[in-house]
Enzyme design. Sequence first.
Site, mmCIF file in Angstrom:
data_model
loop_
_atom_site.group_PDB
_atom_site.id
_atom_site.type_symbol
_atom_site.label_atom_id
_atom_site.label_comp_id
_atom_site.label_asym_id
_atom_site.label_seq_id
_atom_site.Cartn_x
_atom_site.Cartn_y
_atom_site.Cartn_z
ATOM 1 N N ASP A 163 8.144 2.323 24.364
ATOM 2 C CA ASP A 163 7.405 2.290 25.627
ATOM 3 C C ASP A 163 8.274 2.760 26.783
ATOM 4 O O ASP A 163 9.497 2.590 26.760
ATOM 5 C CB ASP A 163 6.929 0.847 25.868
ATOM 6 C CG ASP A 163 5.806 0.782 26.891
ATOM 7 O OD1 ASP A 163 5.289 1.835 27.289
ATOM 8 O OD2 ASP A 163 5.461 -0.342 27.298
ATOM 9 N N ASN A 172 -4.736 4.332 22.718
ATOM 10 C CA ASN A 172 -4.201 5.443 23.524
ATOM 11 C C ASN A 172 -5.215 6.573 23.768
ATOM 12 O O ASN A 172 -4.998 7.431 24.640
ATOM 13 C CB ASN A 172 -2.927 6.026 22.890
ATOM 14 C CG ASN A 172 -1.703 5.148 23.068
ATOM 15 O OD1 ASN A 172 -0.765 5.187 22.274
ATOM 16 N ND2 ASN A 172 -1.691 4.336 24.128
HETATM 17 C C1 FPP Z 1 4.500 4.772 25.435
HETATM 18 O O1 FPP Z 1 5.034 5.123 26.696
HETATM 19 C C2 FPP Z 1 4.652 5.878 24.526
HETATM 20 C C3 FPP Z 1 3.639 6.530 23.881
HETATM 21 C C4 FPP Z 1 2.223 6.157 24.024
HETATM 22 C C5 FPP Z 1 3.907 7.683 23.015
HETATM 23 C C6 FPP Z 1 5.089 7.556 22.108
HETATM 24 C C7 FPP Z 1 5.464 8.891 21.640
HETATM 25 C C8 FPP Z 1 6.726 9.348 21.548
HETATM 26 C C9 FPP Z 1 7.938 8.562 21.846
HETATM 27 C C10 FPP Z 1 6.992 10.733 21.161
HETATM 28 C C11 FPP Z 1 6.524 11.148 19.848
HETATM 29 C C12 FPP Z 1 7.152 10.496 18.694
HETATM 30 C C13 FPP Z 1 7.212 11.076 17.490
HETATM 31 C C14 FPP Z 1 7.685 10.332 16.323
HETATM 32 C C15 FPP Z 1 6.848 12.478 17.288
HETATM 33 P P1 FPP Z 1 4.067 5.130 27.946
HETATM 34 O O2 FPP Z 1 3.489 6.501 28.073
HETATM 35 O O3 FPP Z 1 3.048 4.049 27.814
HETATM 36 O O4 FPP Z 1 5.042 4.841 29.106
HETATM 37 P P2 FPP Z 1 4.702 4.059 30.456
HETATM 38 O O5 FPP Z 1 4.377 2.649 30.057
HETATM 39 O O6 FPP Z 1 5.955 4.165 31.240
HETATM 40 O O7 FPP Z 1 3.550 4.746 31.094
#
Ligand code: FPP
Length: 244
Positions: free
Chosen positions: A22, A70
């Site tokens: 996250d 998501n």
């Molecule tokens: C949460 O951060 C992250 C995600 C919803 C996506 C996770 C994806 C990756 C780390 C990249 C892809 C991974 C692979 C294995 C290809 P957020 O967007 O909710 O962050 P925030 O809470 O700061 O908004």
Amino acid sequence: MSGDALSPEVAGGPRHVAIIMDGNGRWAQMRGRPRLFGHHAGARRVREIVETCPDLGVEYLTVFAFSTENWKRTQTEVAGLMSLFRRYITREARALRDEGVRVRFIGDRVRLDRKLTALMDELEEMTAENSRVNLTIAINYGSRDEVARAIKHMARDVAAGKLDPEGVDEGTLTRYLDTRVLPDPDLVIRTSGEARISNFLLWQSAYAEYEFIDTLWPDFSAEIFAGLVRGYAARDRRFGAVKA
Ligand code: FPP
């Protein structure tokens, strides 16, 4: 995996670590960049952490890349993440195979586009003989959805006479989950300061240790990971029993 890769300080470390990655969005926003910039930076961290697993004695690493919730994000972000997954698989496939990583995917594939699921199948097949480290990527995954799909499958098997309802126990459900071939996670890490589980491996993490850390996922490092693994090894897990 051979035990000689285990340094003495991580003996008794977690066999399976699961991570809720996250903070990508905030990391990007802090730099005045679009959220996808953070997801790209986050994807690079995955590779770095996978590489450190064998030395730390971690045999299974499971990462939460996209949840069933998501889809509620903007169309731009969802499409960008899907495109990032396709690119990640295409670009990293060879290196993952050559480094002995066995890759698996969990989650419901029905809603994913065919190009992506074809790449996922291909990568699973390409790395099926590997055993140095097991990387599981959760895409369109949610624990409640996984349990509902497992129960639907069990009900069908009961109706078809393949499953005796009287014999159903905890082990039966475990065998119908997407994670059926994985051991339960020993340590679950969530980055970015949020202390929530967000529908991730609920059944499987019944006895896991949790670490909620403030670091945003793109800033997560091999050093931080090693520190958490060592911290786990220093703890005393009793699984509800009293120490002899
Ligand atoms: C949460 O951060 C992250 C995600 C919803 C996506 C996770 C994806 C990756 C780390 C990249 C892809 C991974 C692979 C294995 C290809 P957020 O967007 O909710 O962050 P925030 O809470 O700061 O908004």
